[in-house]
Motif scaffolding. Structure first.
Motif: not given
Ligand SMILES: [Zn+2]
Length: 465
Positions: A92, A94, A241, A278, A329
């Motif tokens: 995970h 971005h 998420h 998450h 993340d």
């Molecule tokens: Zn995220």
């Protein structure tokens, strides 16, 4: 030599093949001499081992002598004294947000989002931003031994193009939500983009296109159902998420009378194509749902700690049979993309919270960064362990630094002592992306320069109000 002749004779006798026709097989690359940590079902470790690669796949794995007897390759990488292991899987992130690394820290989540991240994104994120961010993120990940990453961002087709140029593997989710985004200003435009993106990249040997509805609180029920239909229609993963903080749980409970997991299950969003990031606040009932529906979970311990979102019940999920991988993340909430830190943190966080040092042992932490991560993103038939037939995604890790000396136990060392900077060489899909710390697919100096230029631009844009 004697051994190899004996082996050839055995193959000739029992394989029923005339001796003369036993040709040595061709390989494009052999990595030999290292300790091969396979992460296969038997947790096999091969001292003085070797891996033979042909094209995009592993064709042989075993003792160096055995592989050298079976295969001939013009290219050989000597890994003596080093560890050869599966590339790490970041489940995970971005990735373009590396350009927001350290933009604002030590704040409550709503303030961090509303005052910094959303305005910075609105004023700066365009296709060029995403391209440079992806280049920087891929550079950092390759240098840290990550070979596959799962992304959620905008202009995802540009992310895909840059990822292919860097040579990495990606499960790339075009993010859609009920608000105007940097790439698409309306829901219909976003869905049309996501559909075209899926069709364009489906079948690519490096890229798995995906759709990524942002979260249950930013996408309406009807729109969530549309994303699931799109995922099914195109046979692609759905990334979302879920249950990141207690405020989300409260909002969903008030709005839909259920936990986020129960709500998403009710509307049909959770299945064996879902990757849920998450998962900090699932109930026991939710965990059963995740296991039975084969939902993969991306656990992001450092991000959760930094934003004080809570501690995901990972040991309970693992015991219930949920496949849990590790993720960094985005770099705005971490602030780097090192999977080595994530392994170390995951192991230690759950010991602390459960007051039990036996929880998440070193091998389990590596599993979450490799084979379990592969299962969590539904790609375990292709990646996650070193096995014949799988994609040749592997890394060579130096073990001679002062912080790794001396060594008693290999799993312990990889989790508790090794750092991203110890990764020496990286191979993805059979292609060497980094050799002895030199990245072969990206212009490091130019990327650093452009990233600093973006820092100046972002600062100015935030000061301008
Ligand atoms: Zn995220």
């Amino acid at each position: 030599m004697k051994k190899s002749i004996a082996l050839l004779l055995l193959v000739a006798i029992f394989g029923g093949i005339p001796h003369k026709t036993i040709a040595v097989e061709r390989a494009d690359l052999i990595i030999q001499g290292g300790t091969v940590v396979t992460m296969n079902a038997a947790s096999r470790i091969i001292e003085n081992g070797a891996v033979a690669i042909r094209g995009e796949r592993i064709v042989g794995i075993g003792a160096k002598a055995e592989i050298n007897t079976r295969f001939k390759s013009a290219r050989i990488i000597n890994a003596a004294g080093k560890v050869v292991m599966p590339g790490l899987i970041n489940t995970h992130t971005h990735v373009p947000m590396v350009l927001f690394r350290g933009i604002a820290d030590d704040l409550l989540l709503p303030e961090w989002l509303q005052k910094y991240i959303f305005p910075a994104e609105a004023k700066n994120v365009d296709e060029q931003f995403v391209r440079w961010g992806t280049r920087l993120g891929c550079l950092e990940m390759i240098r840290g031994g990550t070979t596959t990453y799962v992304d959620m961002y905008y202009f995802e087709s540009a992310v895909a193009e840059e990822t292919v140029k860097a040579g990495m593997r990606g499960v790339l989710g075009e993010t859609v939500l009920d608000f105007p985004a940097p790439d698409n200003k309306t829901w219909d435009a976003a869905i049309a983009y996501a559909e075209a993106f899926a069709k364009k990249w489906k079948g690519n040997s490096l890229i798995t296109p995906a759709i990524a509805p942002h979260a249950p609180y930013t996408v309406s029920t009807d729109h969530l159902k549309q994303t699931h239909d799109l995922a099914r229609r195109n046979d692609i993963p759905l990334i979302i998420h879920v249950a990141e903080d207690s405020a989300e749980t409260k909002t969903i409970q008030e709005k839909y009378g259920a936990t986020p997991v129960a709500y998403l299950a009710r509307i049909g969003l959770l299945d064996n194509h879902t990757i849920a990031a998450h998962m900090v606040w699932p109930t026991d009932e939710d965990i059963k749902t995740l296991a039975s529906r084969e939902v993969g979970v991306a656990h992001c311990p450092q991000s959760n700690m930094k934003l004080a979102a809570g501690t995901s019940p990972v040991p309970r999920m693992l015991r219930a049979g949920v496949e849990v991988g590790l993720g960094t993340d985005g770099a705005a909430s971490n602030n780097d993309l090192s999977m080595w830190e994530e392994m170390d943190t995951a192991a230690k966080l759950h010991k602390l919270i459960s007051k039990d040092p036996t929880v998440i042992n070193a091998r389990e932490a590596i599993e979450m960064a490799t084979i379990k991560g592969a299962r969590a993103i539904h790609l375990d038939k292709e990646i996650g362990s070193l096995e014949v037939g799988k994609r040749a995604d592997l890394i060579i890790v130096g073990m001679n630094s002062e912080h790794q000396t001396p060594m008693y136990n290999i799993y312990s060392h990889l989790v508790y002592a090794t750092k991203a900077s110890d990764v020496e060489s990286v191979i993805v899909n059979g292609r060497v992306l980094m050799l002895n710390r030199r990245v072969l697919t990206l212009d490091e100096l130019l990327i650093r320069k452009r990233a600093n230029d973006y820092r100046d631009q972002v600062r100015k844009s935030l000061a301008a109000k």
